[in-house]
Design a protein around this motif. Structure first.
Motif, mmCIF file in Angstrom:
data_model
loop_
_atom_site.group_PDB
_atom_site.id
_atom_site.type_symbol
_atom_site.label_atom_id
_atom_site.label_comp_id
_atom_site.label_asym_id
_atom_site.label_seq_id
_atom_site.Cartn_x
_atom_site.Cartn_y
_atom_site.Cartn_z
ATOM 1 N N THR A 105 -48.054 -8.408 28.887
ATOM 2 C CA THR A 105 -47.107 -7.428 29.422
ATOM 3 C C THR A 105 -45.775 -8.061 29.813
ATOM 4 O O THR A 105 -44.883 -7.369 30.279
ATOM 5 N N THR A 106 -45.654 -9.373 29.621
ATOM 6 C CA THR A 106 -44.411 -10.070 29.929
ATOM 7 C C THR A 106 -43.694 -10.417 28.644
ATOM 8 O O THR A 106 -44.264 -11.066 27.771
ATOM 9 N N SER A 107 -42.448 -9.960 28.517
ATOM 10 C CA SER A 107 -41.696 -10.292 27.301
ATOM 11 C C SER A 107 -41.509 -11.795 27.216
ATOM 12 O O SER A 107 -40.949 -12.416 28.112
ATOM 13 N N SER A 108 -42.001 -12.394 26.137
ATOM 14 C CA SER A 108 -41.841 -13.836 25.936
ATOM 15 C C SER A 108 -40.726 -14.148 24.955
ATOM 16 O O SER A 108 -40.453 -15.305 24.665
ATOM 17 N N GLN A 109 -40.088 -13.110 24.421
ATOM 18 C CA GLN A 109 -39.165 -13.337 23.322
ATOM 19 C C GLN A 109 -37.702 -13.322 23.732
ATOM 20 O O GLN A 109 -36.834 -12.976 22.962
ATOM 21 N N SER A 110 -37.425 -13.694 24.993
ATOM 22 C CA SER A 110 -36.048 -13.991 25.351
ATOM 23 C C SER A 110 -35.751 -15.444 24.980
ATOM 24 O O SER A 110 -34.658 -15.937 25.184
ATOM 25 N N ARG A 111 -36.789 -16.105 24.414
ATOM 26 C CA ARG A 111 -36.656 -17.482 23.947
ATOM 27 C C ARG A 111 -37.321 -17.558 22.585
ATOM 28 O O ARG A 111 -37.821 -16.586 22.069
ATOM 29 N N GLY A 112 -37.332 -18.732 21.990
ATOM 30 C CA GLY A 112 -37.932 -18.887 20.678
ATOM 31 C C GLY A 112 -39.420 -19.172 20.766
ATOM 32 O O GLY A 112 -40.155 -18.473 21.455
ATOM 33 N N THR A 113 -39.846 -20.233 20.070
ATOM 34 C CA THR A 113 -41.257 -20.574 20.095
ATOM 35 C C THR A 113 -41.758 -20.739 21.532
ATOM 36 O O THR A 113 -41.062 -21.292 22.383
ATOM 37 N N ILE A 114 -42.960 -20.274 21.797
ATOM 38 C CA ILE A 114 -43.521 -20.393 23.142
ATOM 39 C C ILE A 114 -43.928 -21.831 23.438
ATOM 40 O O ILE A 114 -43.782 -22.315 24.556
ATOM 41 N N VAL A 115 -44.429 -22.525 22.418
ATOM 42 C CA VAL A 115 -45.001 -23.858 22.608
ATOM 43 C C VAL A 115 -44.065 -24.910 22.022
ATOM 44 O O VAL A 115 -43.700 -24.841 20.852
ATOM 45 N N ILE A 183 -38.201 -9.187 36.290
ATOM 46 C CA ILE A 183 -37.313 -8.100 35.860
ATOM 47 C C ILE A 183 -37.682 -7.642 34.455
ATOM 48 O O ILE A 183 -37.790 -6.440 34.196
ATOM 49 N N ARG A 184 -37.885 -8.584 33.534
ATOM 50 C CA ARG A 184 -38.244 -8.217 32.164
ATOM 51 C C ARG A 184 -39.577 -7.469 32.124
ATOM 52 O O ARG A 184 -39.758 -6.536 31.344
ATOM 53 N N GLN A 185 -40.503 -7.894 32.973
ATOM 54 C CA GLN A 185 -41.824 -7.278 32.981
ATOM 55 C C GLN A 185 -41.789 -5.855 33.522
ATOM 56 O O GLN A 185 -42.574 -5.009 33.110
ATOM 57 N N HIS A 186 -40.860 -5.578 34.451
ATOM 58 C CA HIS A 186 -40.845 -4.283 35.139
ATOM 59 C C HIS A 186 -39.584 -3.473 34.854
ATOM 60 O O HIS A 186 -39.222 -2.596 35.642
ATOM 61 N N ILE A 187 -38.943 -3.734 33.709
ATOM 62 C CA ILE A 187 -37.675 -3.080 33.416
ATOM 63 C C ILE A 187 -37.815 -1.568 33.292
ATOM 64 O O ILE A 187 -36.854 -0.821 33.480
ATOM 65 N N TYR A 188 -39.019 -1.072 33.004
ATOM 66 C CA TYR A 188 -39.236 0.376 32.883
ATOM 67 C C TYR A 188 -39.657 1.008 34.212
ATOM 68 O O TYR A 188 -39.979 2.190 34.252
ATOM 69 N N GLN A 189 -39.666 0.226 35.266
ATOM 70 C CA GLN A 189 -40.098 0.708 36.585
ATOM 71 C C GLN A 189 -38.996 0.439 37.609
ATOM 72 O O GLN A 189 -39.069 -0.537 38.364
ATOM 73 N N PRO A 190 -37.963 1.266 37.645
ATOM 74 C CA PRO A 190 -36.807 0.997 38.510
ATOM 75 C C PRO A 190 -37.162 0.841 39.983
ATOM 76 O O PRO A 190 -36.484 0.125 40.713
ATOM 77 N N GLY A 191 -38.246 1.474 40.424
ATOM 78 C CA GLY A 191 -38.649 1.337 41.822
ATOM 79 C C GLY A 191 -39.024 -0.082 42.190
ATOM 80 O O GLY A 191 -38.937 -0.468 43.370
ATOM 81 N N ILE A 225 -29.689 -6.583 35.791
ATOM 82 C CA ILE A 225 -30.720 -5.574 35.519
ATOM 83 C C ILE A 225 -30.146 -4.455 34.648
ATOM 84 O O ILE A 225 -30.761 -4.031 33.666
ATOM 85 N N ILE A 226 -28.953 -3.995 34.996
ATOM 86 C CA ILE A 226 -28.345 -2.901 34.232
ATOM 87 C C ILE A 226 -28.045 -3.343 32.803
ATOM 88 O O ILE A 226 -28.351 -2.640 31.839
ATOM 89 N N LYS A 227 -27.458 -4.523 32.642
ATOM 90 C CA LYS A 227 -27.089 -4.996 31.308
ATOM 91 C C LYS A 227 -28.321 -5.234 30.435
ATOM 92 O O LYS A 227 -28.313 -4.946 29.233
#
Length: 278
Positions: A105-115, A183-191, A225-227
């Motif tokens: 549930t955490t976006s890992s793709q703000s970067r390239g390879t994970i490992v 923030i990336r994990q909860h971007i759809y939950q503004p609360g 957060i907005i951007k």
């Protein structure tokens, strides 16, 4: 944008290509992508990452991507539904489940390879070799048990690498990476992204967390957060058939008008005009 569908809980797709034949697309499933040889460019969610032998990517249903192959590349895609890891007999409430849930549930793709570590890559490739061999006997009564164990081990290694990377950064930036991940994990939950809530989660005073975040990133917490949200909305407008009301609801806006006003403020364009130009 085309969305690929996986009709079985799990499969493996192993192939070599000199030209990528698929348009930008999403999936209804998760993918662990192994680069076994070759190099080129992996385009993910509007970001561009170089890839080479040994790299490993994890993509979720909302990630959209394609490849630009610069040298003949051997790929192996492990494709599975999230529900696969939730139904292993006797494993309910075990410690690994929340770790894997967080990974997926955490976006890992703000970067390239994970490992990045060579030994970690080798461990994953050993597991992949065993999994592919077992996949040849997928009718065996033991296959599902072995598959689940191997896949779980892969996901735990990916989680260790992704989260330890963030932890390593947090030691030098006093947890700004942890805030970005949250923030990336909860971007759809503004609360969950209000200053007061973030301050409570990360044990800062509300006034201090904003100052701290800006000092570490050069940008205010609210603006980031907005951007980030606007970038995701741009992708929805370009690559989905959702209407503005549906997008507004998805991202927690009070109504379509509120979405349009904020989108225009940050992009100089209305959502409708942006979609037409795309």
């Amino acid at each position: 944008m085309k969305r690929y569908i996986l009709h079985t809980p799990f499969n493996i797709y192993h192939f070599e290509a000199t030209t990528w034949m698929h348009a930008v697309h999403k999936h209804t499933y998760f993918e662990i992508i192994f680069i076994l040889k070759g190099h080129g460019i992996h385009n993910i969610n509007g970001n561009t990452f170089g890839y080479s032998e040994g790299d490993v990517f994890l993509l979720g249903p909302e990630d959209y991507h394609d490849f630009t192959i610069q040298e003949s590349t051997e790929f192996c895609f492990i494709r599975f539904h999230e529900s696969l890891h939730e139904h292993s007999a006797g494993d309910k409430d075990t410690p690994w489940q929340p770790i894997i849930k967080t990974l997926l549930t955490t976006s890992s793709q703000s970067r390239g390879t994970i490992v990045e570590d060579k030994q970690e890559k080798q461990k994953l490739h050993y597991l992949l070799t065993v999994l592919e061999e077992e996949y040849k006997r997928d009718q065996s009564p033991y296959f599902a048990i072995i598959r689940d164990s191997l896949l779980r081990s892969m996901l735990m290694i990916l989680a260790r690498n992704l989260f330890s990377h963030s932890l390593a950064n947090s030691q030098t930036t006093d947890s700004v990476e942890a805030i970005l991940m949250y923030i990336r994990q909860h971007i759809y939950q503004p609360g969950k992204l209000t200053i007061d809530h973030l301050a409570d989660v990360f044990h800062y005073a509300p006034a201090y967390i904003s100052l701290f975040f800006k000092k570490q990133t050069g940008e205010s917490l609210k603006q980031y957060i907005i951007k980030y949200k606007i970038k995701l909305i741009e992708a929805r407008l370009l690559y989905s058939s959702l209407n503005l009301a549906q997008i507004a609801d998805e991202f927690g806006y009070t109504d379509e008008s509120h979405l349009c006003k904020q989108f225009r403020k940050y992009t100089g364009s209305t959502p409708s005009d942006f979609r037409k130009r795309g």
